[in-house]
Design a protein around this motif. Structure first.
Motif, PDB file in Angstrom:
ATOM      1  N   PHE A 172       0.848  -1.183   0.000  1.00 17.48           N
ATOM      2  CA  PHE A 172       0.000   0.000   0.000  1.00 17.48           C
ATOM      3  C   PHE A 172       0.891   1.242   0.000  1.00 17.48           C
ATOM      4  CE2 PHE A 172      -2.793   3.181   2.010  1.00 17.48           C
ATOM      5  CZ  PHE A 172      -3.893   3.082   1.186  1.00 17.48           C
ATOM      6  N   ALA A 173       1.617   1.484   1.075  1.00 15.32           N
ATOM      7  CA  ALA A 173       2.499   2.655   1.124  1.00 15.32           C
ATOM      8  C   ALA A 173       3.457   2.512   2.281  1.00 15.32           C
ATOM      9  CB  ALA A 173       1.676   3.933   1.292  1.00 15.32           C
ATOM     10  N   SER A 174       4.488   3.350   2.272  1.00 17.41           N
ATOM     11  CA  SER A 174       5.406   3.413   3.404  1.00 17.41           C
ATOM     12  C   SER A 174       5.242   4.758   4.083  1.00 17.41           C
ATOM     13  CB  SER A 174       6.849   3.259   2.923  1.00 17.41           C
ATOM     14  OG  SER A 174       7.206   4.386   2.129  1.00 17.41           O
ATOM     15  N   ALA A 175       5.704   4.825   5.329  1.00 17.95           N
ATOM     16  CA  ALA A 175       5.638   6.085   6.080  1.00 17.95           C
ATOM     17  C   ALA A 175       6.683   6.045   7.179  1.00 17.95           C
ATOM     18  CB  ALA A 175       4.249   6.275   6.682  1.00 17.95           C
ATOM     19  N   GLN A 176       6.957   7.198   7.751  1.00 15.89           N
ATOM     20  CA  GLN A 176       7.773   7.226   8.967  1.00 15.89           C
ATOM     21  C   GLN A 176       7.028   7.995  10.030  1.00 15.89           C
ATOM     22  OE1 GLN A 176      11.641   8.196   7.273  1.00 15.89           O
ATOM     23  NE2 GLN A 176      12.584   6.555   8.462  1.00 15.89           N
ATOM     24  N   ASP A 177       7.015   7.408  11.209  1.00 17.73           N
ATOM     25  CA  ASP A 177       6.335   7.972  12.369  1.00 17.73           C
ATOM     26  C   ASP A 177       7.380   8.668  13.244  1.00 17.73           C
ATOM     27  OD1 ASP A 177       4.388   8.376  14.304  1.00 17.73           O
ATOM     28  OD2 ASP A 177       4.349   6.301  14.995  1.00 17.73           O
ATOM     29  N   HIS A 178       6.934   9.440  14.202  1.00 15.91           N
ATOM     30  CA  HIS A 178       7.829  10.072  15.182  1.00 15.91           C
ATOM     31  C   HIS A 178       7.242   9.752  16.534  1.00 15.91           C
ATOM     32  CE1 HIS A 178       8.574  12.106  11.425  1.00 15.91           C
ATOM     33  NE2 HIS A 178       9.631  12.709  11.912  1.00 15.91           N
ATOM     34  N   ALA A 221       4.103  12.283  11.079  1.00  9.70           N
ATOM     35  CA  ALA A 221       4.516  11.257  10.121  1.00  9.70           C
ATOM     36  C   ALA A 221       4.612  11.868   8.739  1.00  9.70           C
ATOM     37  CB  ALA A 221       3.497  10.110  10.092  1.00  9.70           C
ATOM     38  N   PHE A 222       5.332  11.137   7.876  1.00  9.40           N
ATOM     39  CA  PHE A 222       5.308  11.520   6.465  1.00  9.40           C
ATOM     40  C   PHE A 222       5.313  10.257   5.620  1.00  9.40           C
ATOM     41  CE2 PHE A 222       9.768  10.624   5.736  1.00  9.40           C
ATOM     42  CZ  PHE A 222      10.339  10.842   6.982  1.00  9.40           C
ATOM     43  N   SER A 223       4.872  10.408   4.397  1.00  9.75           N
ATOM     44  CA  SER A 223       4.804   9.289   3.457  1.00  9.75           C
ATOM     45  C   SER A 223       5.064   9.835   2.058  1.00  9.75           C
ATOM     46  CB  SER A 223       3.408   8.655   3.505  1.00  9.75           C
ATOM     47  OG  SER A 223       3.250   7.693   2.480  1.00  9.75           O
ATOM     48  N   PRO A 224       5.849   9.169   1.210  1.00  9.38           N
ATOM     49  CA  PRO A 224       6.537   7.906   1.472  1.00  9.38           C
ATOM     50  C   PRO A 224       7.781   8.115   2.319  1.00  9.38           C
ATOM     51  CG  PRO A 224       7.121   8.707  -0.718  1.00  9.38           C
ATOM     52  CD  PRO A 224       6.092   9.659  -0.174  1.00  9.38           C
ATOM     53  N   ALA A 225       8.346   7.015   2.854  1.00  9.27           N
ATOM     54  CA  ALA A 225       9.613   7.044   3.575  1.00  9.27           C
ATOM     55  C   ALA A 225      10.719   6.844   2.547  1.00  9.27           C
ATOM     56  CB  ALA A 225       9.652   5.922   4.604  1.00  9.27           C
ATOM     57  N   PRO A 226      11.617   7.825   2.401  1.00  8.34           N
ATOM     58  CA  PRO A 226      12.653   7.702   1.365  1.00  8.34           C
ATOM     59  C   PRO A 226      13.486   6.415   1.481  1.00  8.34           C
ATOM     60  CG  PRO A 226      12.647   9.920   2.281  1.00  8.34           C
ATOM     61  CD  PRO A 226      11.672   9.121   3.099  1.00  8.34           C
ATOM     62  N   ILE A 227      13.641   5.900   2.706  1.00  9.57           N
ATOM     63  CA  ILE A 227      14.452   4.679   2.870  1.00  9.57           C
ATOM     64  C   ILE A 227      13.764   3.466   2.228  1.00  9.57           C
ATOM     65  CG2 ILE A 227      13.570   4.132   5.190  1.00  9.57           C
ATOM     66  CD1 ILE A 227      16.474   3.221   5.849  1.00  9.57           C
ATOM     67  N   VAL A 228      12.455   3.537   2.076  1.00  9.76           N
ATOM     68  CA  VAL A 228      11.734   2.427   1.437  1.00  9.76           C
ATOM     69  C   VAL A 228      11.654   2.707  -0.072  1.00  9.76           C
ATOM     70  CG1 VAL A 228       9.673   0.972   1.451  1.00  9.76           C
ATOM     71  CG2 VAL A 228      10.441   2.026   3.573  1.00  9.76           C
ATOM     72  N   GLU A 261       0.012   7.655  10.665  1.00  3.66           N
ATOM     73  CA  GLU A 261       0.451   7.304   9.309  1.00  3.66           C
ATOM     74  C   GLU A 261      -0.710   7.316   8.310  1.00  3.66           C
ATOM     75  OE1 GLU A 261       1.267   5.708  12.110  1.00  3.66           O
ATOM     76  OE2 GLU A 261       3.216   4.706  11.955  1.00  3.66           O
ATOM     77  N   CYS A 262      -1.875   6.888   8.763  1.00  6.69           N
ATOM     78  CA  CYS A 262      -3.047   6.827   7.885  1.00  6.69           C
ATOM     79  C   CYS A 262      -3.359   8.208   7.287  1.00  6.69           C
ATOM     80  CB  CYS A 262      -4.235   6.326   8.711  1.00  6.69           C
ATOM     81  SG  CYS A 262      -5.731   6.086   7.761  1.00  6.69           S
ATOM     82  N   GLN A 263      -3.199   9.238   8.113  1.00  7.05           N
ATOM     83  CA  GLN A 263      -3.557  10.583   7.671  1.00  7.05           C
ATOM     84  C   GLN A 263      -2.714  10.997   6.461  1.00  7.05           C
ATOM     85  OE1 GLN A 263      -3.814   9.254  10.645  1.00  7.05           O
ATOM     86  NE2 GLN A 263      -4.196  10.749  12.262  1.00  7.05           N
ATOM     87  N   VAL A 264      -1.439  10.603   6.452  1.00  6.83           N
ATOM     88  CA  VAL A 264      -0.605  10.988   5.310  1.00  6.83           C
ATOM     89  C   VAL A 264      -0.791  10.051   4.116  1.00  6.83           C
ATOM     90  CG1 VAL A 264       1.108  12.388   6.488  1.00  6.83           C
ATOM     91  CG2 VAL A 264       1.419   9.917   6.471  1.00  6.83           C
ATOM     92  N   THR A 273       4.834  13.987  -1.505  1.00  6.14           N
ATOM     93  CA  THR A 273       5.034  13.649  -0.096  1.00  6.14           C
ATOM     94  C   THR A 273       3.955  14.317   0.742  1.00  6.14           C
ATOM     95  OG1 THR A 273       7.419  13.384  -0.280  1.00  6.14           O
ATOM     96  CG2 THR A 273       6.567  13.931   1.887  1.00  6.14           C
ATOM     97  N   ALA A 274       3.384  13.525   1.638  1.00 10.73           N
ATOM     98  CA  ALA A 274       2.448  14.079   2.610  1.00 10.73           C
ATOM     99  C   ALA A 274       3.123  14.046   3.972  1.00 10.73           C
ATOM    100  CB  ALA A 274       1.159  13.270   2.627  1.00 10.73           C
TER     101      ALA A 274
END
Ligand code: AMP
Ligand code: GLY
Length: 421
Positions: free
Chosen positions: A206-212, A229-236, A291-294, A325-326
């Protein structure tokens, strides 16, 4: 089709907005919802723990799909009850939700099916747990087995912290969730959240994200449910995504089917990406919050169509997302993640929403005689969509600064890992 969405957080407001865009949707009900969801659908006072009440409501309103946001109703078996009543639901059965509800279950499954994760042992005895942490030394991670609202994990950087964590866990600090401990190897690397939709047979990314997760800037202070959070996560990267699907998600879906509890719903893998590749920290069996929000603002496909396809075992080949990016910043009430201050006034949300590319999602808010006030730990999410993490970050903080919430606070560095790359 009429849809019932269960939950009341920022995740559910974001899901409600995405569901409302669907050409398949007739009426949307949200139980219990919040002032944000009330603007998208109809809030209804149902208790998700009262299965008979939920089923009666679904029959009365001809609900075609129940979408379950939070973990507790899944772990309690709401999906099983709905399906037994002939109703359709998005989310895993009680047996499949053990992937989130029991860390011990997940660790044992990973061991049996060779899914990469940290080495671990399970304990019900304090002395044996203490002996184990003394043998292994620090850093080491001490976890309560059951659900503890994201607060059941201590990453102990010293042996003393590890011993204290074991003591706290066995003296009832986490209630029933702490009756069993999982003690785990500390994994080094960069964390990312990875989401896959599953229909029991197959899975699609579905998607990647990073949380804080930490409450303070620079990732300091206690863990929270997530401060941004943001999505996508550049590392993925696309290659990493394919690897996560092949090495972690697909083997898990196959394992769950082989164990007689096929997984339907969204599988949320918390990953640690280190020099040996991705390893699983934990599974959740629902969308992440925030994460869902982004992810929802990036979604270019019809959410209701996708969730129905999961429930009916006919997933498409892929999901379409915006390449933008969100990024979201959580506004929390002072005191969070301890006891949050309730009743703080919130003003000028509309000023933030007037900024192009910015939207505001409600979580713990309440209307009191026409005045919006704080009613929980995490109160609002300011979401921005832009061409880069840096632009989304700047835009989101413009939105944050437009809102007046003197009894609230936020982190000022959401996105730092990506902007610093
Ligand atoms: P969890 O509730 O299992 O996601 O854990 C909360 C946080 O603790 C994670 O987001 C990680 O930052 C950290 N954590 C959990 N397990 C490990 C591990 N084995 N190694 C390093 N950090 C971990
Ligand atoms: N943001 C992490 C979670 O939803 O568990």
């Amino acid at each position: 089709m009429n849809v019932l969405l269960i939950g009341s957080g920022g995740r559910e407001h974001a899901l409600a907005l995405a569901l409302a865009n669907s050409p398949l949707l007739d009426r949307l009900f949200v139980a219990p919802g919040n002032p944000g969801t009330a603007r998208v659908g109809q809030n209804v006072a149902l208790d998700a723990g009262d299965f008979a009440q939920v089923i009666a409501f679904c029959r009365a309103e001809a609900i075609g799909l129940v979408v379950i946001g939070p973990e507790q109703p899944l772990v309690d078996g709401l999906v099983d009850a709905l399906e037994a009543a002939g109703l359709k639901a998005f989310g895993p059965s009680k047996a499949a939700a053990r992937l989130e509800g029991s860390k011990g279950f997940t660790k044992d499954l990973c061991a049996k099916y060779h899914i990469p994760t940290g080495a671990y042992e399970r304990f019900v005895d304090r002395e044996k747990a203490l002996a184990y942490v003394r043998e292994k030394g620090a850093p080491i991670v001490v976890k309560a087995d059951g659900l503890a609202a994201g607060k059941g994990v201590v990453v102990a950087m010293t042996l003393e912290q590890a011993e204290q964590a074991v003591d706290a866990l066995f003296s009832g600090a986490f209630g029933a969730a702490g009756a069993e401990a999982v003690i785990e190897e500390w994994l080094d690397g960069e964390e990312a959240s990875f989401f896959a939709l599953c229909d029991g047979e197959k899975a699609i990314a579905f998607a990647s994200a990073q949380d804080h997760k930490r409450v303070g800037d620079g990732d300091h202070g206690p863990n929270t449910g997530g401060m941004g959070a943001f999505s996508p996560a550049p590392i993925v990267t696309p290659e990493m995504s394919a690897r996560v699907m092949r090495e972690i998600v697909e083997p898990t879906v196959a394992a769950m089917k082989a164990e007689g509890c096929p997984f339907k719903g969204v599988l949320f893998a918390g990953l640690m990406i280190g020099k040996d590749g991705p390893r699983l920290i934990e599974y959740n069996t629902r969308f992440g919050d925030p994460e869902c929000q982004v992810m929802m603002v990036r979604l270019a496909d019809d959410l209701l169509g996708l969730l129905l396809a999961c429930a009916e075992g006919r997933l498409p080949e892929q999901v379409r997302l915006s390449p933008k990016t969100a990024l979201t910043v959580v506004l929390a009430a002072r005191g969070y993640p301890g006891t949050p201050l309730k009743g703080g006034r919130i003003e000028a949300i509309d000023a933030a929403e007037k900024i192009p590319g910015v939207s505001v999602i409600h979580a713990g808010t309440k209307l009191e005689g026409g005045q919006l006030v704080a009613n929980g730990g995490r109160v609002l999410n300011v979401v921005a969509l832009a061409d880069s993490v840096a632009e989304a970050q700047a835009l989101a903080y413009r939105g944050v600064d437009a809102i007046r919430f003197p009894d609230g606070f936020c982190r000022r560095d959401i996105g730092w890992r990506a902007t610093g790359r």
